[in-house]
Design a protein around this motif. Structure first.
Motif, short mmCIF file in Angstrom:
data_model
loop_
_atom_site.label_atom_id
_atom_site.label_comp_id
_atom_site.label_asym_id
_atom_site.label_seq_id
_atom_site.Cartn_x
_atom_site.Cartn_y
_atom_site.Cartn_z
N PRO A 184 30.73 -9.34 -3.96
CA PRO A 184 29.29 -9.28 -3.69
C PRO A 184 29.00 -8.26 -2.60
O PRO A 184 29.77 -8.11 -1.63
N THR A 185 27.90 -7.56 -2.74
CA THR A 185 27.55 -6.51 -1.78
C THR A 185 27.40 -7.08 -0.37
O THR A 185 27.78 -6.44 0.62
N SER A 186 26.85 -8.28 -0.24
CA SER A 186 26.71 -8.88 1.08
C SER A 186 28.07 -9.14 1.73
O SER A 186 28.20 -9.10 2.96
N GLU A 187 29.08 -9.40 0.92
CA GLU A 187 30.43 -9.60 1.46
C GLU A 187 31.04 -8.28 1.90
O GLU A 187 31.65 -8.18 2.97
N VAL A 245 19.36 -10.73 2.45
CA VAL A 245 18.04 -11.09 1.92
C VAL A 245 17.88 -10.63 0.47
O VAL A 245 17.32 -11.35 -0.37
N LEU A 246 18.41 -9.43 0.15
CA LEU A 246 18.13 -8.82 -1.15
C LEU A 246 19.31 -8.79 -2.10
O LEU A 246 19.17 -8.38 -3.25
N ASP A 247 20.48 -9.22 -1.67
CA ASP A 247 21.65 -9.20 -2.54
C ASP A 247 21.48 -10.21 -3.67
O ASP A 247 21.16 -11.37 -3.44
N ARG A 248 21.69 -9.74 -4.89
CA ARG A 248 21.65 -10.63 -6.07
C ARG A 248 23.00 -10.68 -6.76
O ARG A 248 23.09 -11.02 -7.93
N SER A 249 24.05 -10.32 -6.04
CA SER A 249 25.39 -10.29 -6.62
C SER A 249 25.78 -11.68 -7.11
O SER A 249 25.50 -12.69 -6.46
N VAL A 250 26.44 -11.71 -8.24
CA VAL A 250 26.94 -12.97 -8.81
C VAL A 250 28.42 -12.78 -9.12
O VAL A 250 28.81 -11.83 -9.79
N ARG A 251 29.22 -13.66 -8.61
CA ARG A 251 30.66 -13.58 -8.90
C ARG A 251 30.93 -13.88 -10.36
O ARG A 251 30.25 -14.68 -10.96
N ASP A 255 27.95 4.31 -9.07
CA ASP A 255 27.08 3.31 -8.46
C ASP A 255 25.63 3.51 -8.89
O ASP A 255 24.92 2.54 -9.17
N ASP A 256 25.19 4.78 -8.97
CA ASP A 256 23.81 5.02 -9.42
C ASP A 256 23.67 4.79 -10.92
O ASP A 256 22.62 4.33 -11.39
N PHE A 257 24.71 5.08 -11.69
CA PHE A 257 24.67 4.82 -13.13
C PHE A 257 24.51 3.32 -13.39
O PHE A 257 23.63 2.88 -14.12
N GLU A 258 25.35 2.52 -12.73
CA GLU A 258 25.26 1.07 -12.92
C GLU A 258 23.91 0.54 -12.42
O GLU A 258 23.26 -0.27 -13.12
N TYR A 259 23.49 0.99 -11.24
CA TYR A 259 22.27 0.43 -10.65
C TYR A 259 21.04 0.80 -11.46
O TYR A 259 20.21 -0.06 -11.77
N THR A 272 13.79 -7.95 -7.57
CA THR A 272 14.17 -8.64 -8.80
C THR A 272 15.65 -8.46 -9.13
O THR A 272 16.34 -9.43 -9.48
N HIS A 273 16.15 -7.24 -9.00
CA HIS A 273 17.49 -6.91 -9.50
C HIS A 273 18.53 -6.75 -8.40
O HIS A 273 19.71 -6.60 -8.70
N GLY A 274 18.10 -6.77 -7.15
CA GLY A 274 19.06 -6.68 -6.07
C GLY A 274 19.43 -5.26 -5.72
O GLY A 274 18.65 -4.31 -5.91
N LEU A 275 20.64 -5.08 -5.22
CA LEU A 275 21.09 -3.83 -4.61
C LEU A 275 22.22 -3.18 -5.41
O LEU A 275 22.84 -3.82 -6.27
N PRO A 276 22.50 -1.90 -5.14
CA PRO A 276 23.70 -1.30 -5.73
C PRO A 276 24.95 -2.08 -5.36
O PRO A 276 24.99 -2.78 -4.34
N VAL A 277 25.99 -1.96 -6.17
CA VAL A 277 27.24 -2.66 -5.94
C VAL A 277 28.05 -1.87 -4.90
O VAL A 277 28.64 -0.84 -5.21
N ALA A 278 28.07 -2.36 -3.68
CA ALA A 278 28.70 -1.61 -2.59
C ALA A 278 30.19 -1.40 -2.81
O ALA A 278 30.76 -0.42 -2.33
N ASP A 279 30.83 -2.31 -3.53
CA ASP A 279 32.28 -2.20 -3.73
C ASP A 279 32.67 -1.02 -4.61
O ASP A 279 33.84 -0.65 -4.66
N TYR A 280 31.71 -0.38 -5.30
CA TYR A 280 32.02 0.83 -6.07
C TYR A 280 32.46 1.96 -5.13
O TYR A 280 33.21 2.83 -5.53
N PHE A 281 31.96 1.97 -3.92
CA PHE A 281 32.25 2.96 -2.89
C PHE A 281 31.67 4.33 -3.26
O PHE A 281 30.71 4.78 -2.67
#
Length: 322
Positions: free
Chosen positions: A300-303, A316-322, A196-200, A183-192
């Motif tokens: 986006p995490t997929s990027e 498949v699971l990325d729900r990132s929105v620019r 990242d866990d707080f946001e997710y 439903t909510h997608g993945l952690p934001v990979a760009d946080y590095f």
């Protein structure tokens, strides 16, 4: 009791361990996962391009984990995003148990998380363990945030289940429903690293149910006892940039929460700088983080993970929105 993927006896739980250059700690973490009283259905080690032999340690372990080595270090955020994606999309997980390679679960840690999950009357999106340091003290780096404004009914239900309703929890032992990931997608990979866990977890739990389970205990074997505000040096860049991204670019928090957590963050930053032995380093790093947090937005995490191992599962699971 509400039917939930993790309540069913045949529910499949996959542990995801993100590893980077701590082969001895990884060995201990895998030993602990292998001796859980509720056996895991699979263990996935995401090796973040370690330069030691962490990947080989994992491949040689009797627990026979699935081992994937990413071609470059994507930080904890990228490792957890890739691991979550693979666990849900390819390993058939109903629940994913997330942790770093310095997280050492006690033997009943998973069983207690699942017991609380099954006892709670509402569907659960995420549950976290009590995190202690090597001497048994609660670790200040991994303190969950209680859910403000929880109803009396919710608090009573939580007490009966031996848990605490929370608004956020840590990747140091966080059990996530696969349905919540879809439903909510993945952690934001760009946080590095950092936040990242707080946001997710805030994103998962904005309208969902999160639990802190004190009976589930893990040891976080950091080098020192303390929170992330203990003179972080150049890494303060990620603290500042990622908090700004979270408060301005994420749907994880409501308006009132942005003010509440924003004010708390400013006070914490002030304490960090005041206590620092290298204030110039912090101020320069924080200045760069402020600039990039305001002028840029997370990709986006997929990027971010494009071209790496597990990238197809991430898409498949990325729900990132620019």
């Amino acid at each position: 009791m509400v039917d939930s993927p993790l309540v069913r006896p045949d529910g499949r739980v996959v542990a995801v361990v993100v590893a980077f250059n701590r082969r001895d700690l990884l060995q201990d973490a895998l030993d602990a996962l292998a001796t859980q009283t509720r056996p895991l259905d699979a263990i996935l080690v995401v090796d973040n391009a370690s330069t030691d032999d962490s990947a080989q340690v994992a491949r040689n372990h009797p627990a026979a984990p699935v081992v994937v080595t990413l071609e470059r270090n994507t930080g904890g955020a990228g490792g957890f995003a890739a691991g979550l994606a693979h666990a849900v999309a390819s390993l058939g997980a109903d629940g994913v148990w997330l942790m770093d390679d310095d997280t050492i679960p006690t033997p009943t840690a998973l069983a207690e998380l699942l017991a609380a999950w099954a006892t709670h009357p509402a569907p659960v999106d995420a549950a976290g363990s009590r995190v202690v340091w090597t001497d048994g003290r609660d670790h200040p780096m991994n303190t969950p945030r209680s859910r403000p404004g929880a109803s009396r009914a919710a608090l009573a239900a939580a007490r009966r289940a031996g848990v605490v309703p929370v608004r956020s929890t840590s990747f140091v032992s966080m059990l996530v429903s696969a349905d919540a990931v879809r439903t909510h997608g993945l952690p934001v990979a760009d946080y590095f690293i950092w936040n990242d866990d707080f946001e997710y977890s805030c994103r998962l739990l904005r309208d969902g149910t999160g639990l802190h389970v004190p009976a589930s205990v893990v040891e976080h074997r950091t080098k020192t006892f303390g929170a992330t505000d203990a003179d972080p040096g150049d890494r303060f860049y990620f603290e500042v940039r990622n908090k700004i991204w979270m408060f301005t670019r994420s749907r994880a928090l409501g308006g009132g929460e942005r003010l509440l957590y924003g004010a708390s963050t400013l006070r914490r930053w002030a304490r960090t700088v005041a206590r620092s032995q290298a204030r110039g380093v912090l101020l320069r790093a924080g200045g760069r983080g402020l600039r990039d947090g305001v002028l840029r937005r997370p990709r986006p995490t997929s990027e971010v993970l494009a071209g790496l191992s597990l990238a197809s599962d991430v898409v498949v699971l990325d729900r990132s929105v620019r």
